[in-house]
Design a protein around this motif. Structure first.
Motif, PDB file in Angstrom:
ATOM      1  N   LYS A   9     -58.821  53.719  -6.942  1.00  0.00           N
ATOM      2  CA  LYS A   9     -57.640  53.485  -7.770  1.00  0.00           C
ATOM      3  C   LYS A   9     -57.575  54.481  -8.934  1.00  0.00           C
ATOM      4  CE  LYS A   9     -55.394  49.765 -10.308  1.00  0.00           C
ATOM      5  NZ  LYS A   9     -55.567  48.449 -10.908  1.00  0.00           N
ATOM      6  N   PHE A  12     -56.894  57.934  -7.653  1.00  0.00           N
ATOM      7  CA  PHE A  12     -55.497  58.035  -7.221  1.00  0.00           C
ATOM      8  C   PHE A  12     -54.596  58.357  -8.419  1.00  0.00           C
ATOM      9  CE2 PHE A  12     -51.332  56.020  -6.479  1.00  0.00           C
ATOM     10  CZ  PHE A  12     -50.940  56.704  -5.344  1.00  0.00           C
ATOM     11  N   LYS A  16     -52.437  61.765  -8.891  1.00  0.00           N
ATOM     12  CA  LYS A  16     -50.986  61.763  -9.176  1.00  0.00           C
ATOM     13  C   LYS A  16     -50.659  62.732 -10.297  1.00  0.00           C
ATOM     14  CE  LYS A  16     -49.898  57.466  -9.910  1.00  0.00           C
ATOM     15  NZ  LYS A  16     -49.197  56.191 -10.118  1.00  0.00           N
ATOM     16  N   VAL A  21     -46.578  61.728  -6.661  1.00  0.00           N
ATOM     17  CA  VAL A  21     -46.821  60.388  -6.109  1.00  0.00           C
ATOM     18  C   VAL A  21     -46.828  60.446  -4.587  1.00  0.00           C
ATOM     19  CG1 VAL A  21     -45.949  58.023  -5.961  1.00  0.00           C
ATOM     20  CG2 VAL A  21     -45.796  59.256  -8.124  1.00  0.00           C
ATOM     21  N   GLU A  22     -45.872  61.199  -4.018  1.00  0.00           N
ATOM     22  CA  GLU A  22     -45.753  61.281  -2.553  1.00  0.00           C
ATOM     23  C   GLU A  22     -47.010  61.894  -1.943  1.00  0.00           C
ATOM     24  OE1 GLU A  22     -43.456  62.497  -4.690  1.00  0.00           O
ATOM     25  OE2 GLU A  22     -41.929  60.922  -4.452  1.00  0.00           O
ATOM     26  N   THR A  25     -50.065  59.559  -2.345  1.00  0.00           N
ATOM     27  CA  THR A  25     -50.004  58.438  -1.402  1.00  0.00           C
ATOM     28  C   THR A  25     -50.396  58.873   0.005  1.00  0.00           C
ATOM     29  OG1 THR A  25     -48.252  57.429  -2.724  1.00  0.00           O
ATOM     30  CG2 THR A  25     -48.538  56.601  -0.482  1.00  0.00           C
ATOM     31  N   THR A  29     -53.984  57.731   1.675  1.00  0.00           N
ATOM     32  CA  THR A  29     -53.885  56.863   2.848  1.00  0.00           C
ATOM     33  C   THR A  29     -54.738  57.444   3.975  1.00  0.00           C
ATOM     34  OG1 THR A  29     -51.659  56.196   2.231  1.00  0.00           O
ATOM     35  CG2 THR A  29     -52.297  55.828   4.514  1.00  0.00           C
TER      36      THR A  29
END
Length: 200
Positions: A9, A12, A16, A21-22, A25, A29
């Motif tokens: 977390k 991440f 960012k 963000v894209e 993510t 993932t």
């Protein structure tokens, strides 16, 4: 389980800041499916942000990390200084491979920088979170200092000391190096001798 998830977390959030963000993510993932322990040995993001305060006003075209691990500290240093090139090295080919996927804009290589460290061009900034406690299989001998209050020759036994010694020789004249290590570093007589030798 919770500690591992917290690592992901926090990283991440850092990713960012470095990208979008894209991209964060999509990348995370994919990474979560392949290696859930990837961030186990990375520099914590709060430390990365804290250390960046020491070099945020330092002009750097070339940045390097001789023990880059996941590459997040190097990527952040590149972003903060707006450097044109960033070179990262790690002893683990698996980590380098995964890090290169995370940070394609970094020049990452598998290398034992405790034994040998040579950059294509000298760095304006070297920043690294060093391995703690790892010992060299073969001691690196250093020369005799003849300066004021000189001391006899000695050898480097710790990986962290060898990385520092090799790295500082790769700095430009106005370059800066920041190494994160444990608190006992400056209590070691060999570490203090090495620092004196580098100062000379």
């Amino acid at each position: 389980g919770q500690v591992m998830w917290d690592n992901w977390k926090e990283n991440f959030e850092l990713f960012k800041e470095l990208n979008s963000v894209e991209k964060a993510t999509a990348t995370f993932t994919k990474m979560l499916k392949s290696d859930q322990t990837f961030f186990q040995y990375t520099t914590p993001p709060n430390i990365v942000r804290f250390v960046s305060k020491f070099f945020e006003s330092h002009e750097a075209k070339i940045v390097a990390d001789p023990a880059c691990g996941t590459g997040s500290l190097l990527a952040y240093a590149k972003m903060i200084t707006n450097a044109s090139e960033a070179y990262g090295f790690d002893i683990s080919p698996e980590v380098v491979s995964q890090s290169a996927e995370m940070f394609p804009n970094l020049r990452l290589r598998t290398k034992d920088t405790a034994s040998e460290f040579m950059l294509p061009q000298k760095a304006d900034l070297i920043v690294s979170s060093l391995p703690v406690g790892a010992r060299l299989t073969k001691k690196i001998p250093l020369g005799v200092s003849r300066g004021k209050g000189g001391f006899g020759g000695f050898g480097l036994k710790l990986v962290s000391n060898a990385i520092i010694y090799n790295s500082v020789k790769q700095l430009t004249d106005n370059g800066m190096a920041i190494f994160l290590t444990n608190h006992v570093f400056l209590h070691r007589r060999r570490s203090r001798q090495m620092l004196r030798l580098l100062e000379e």
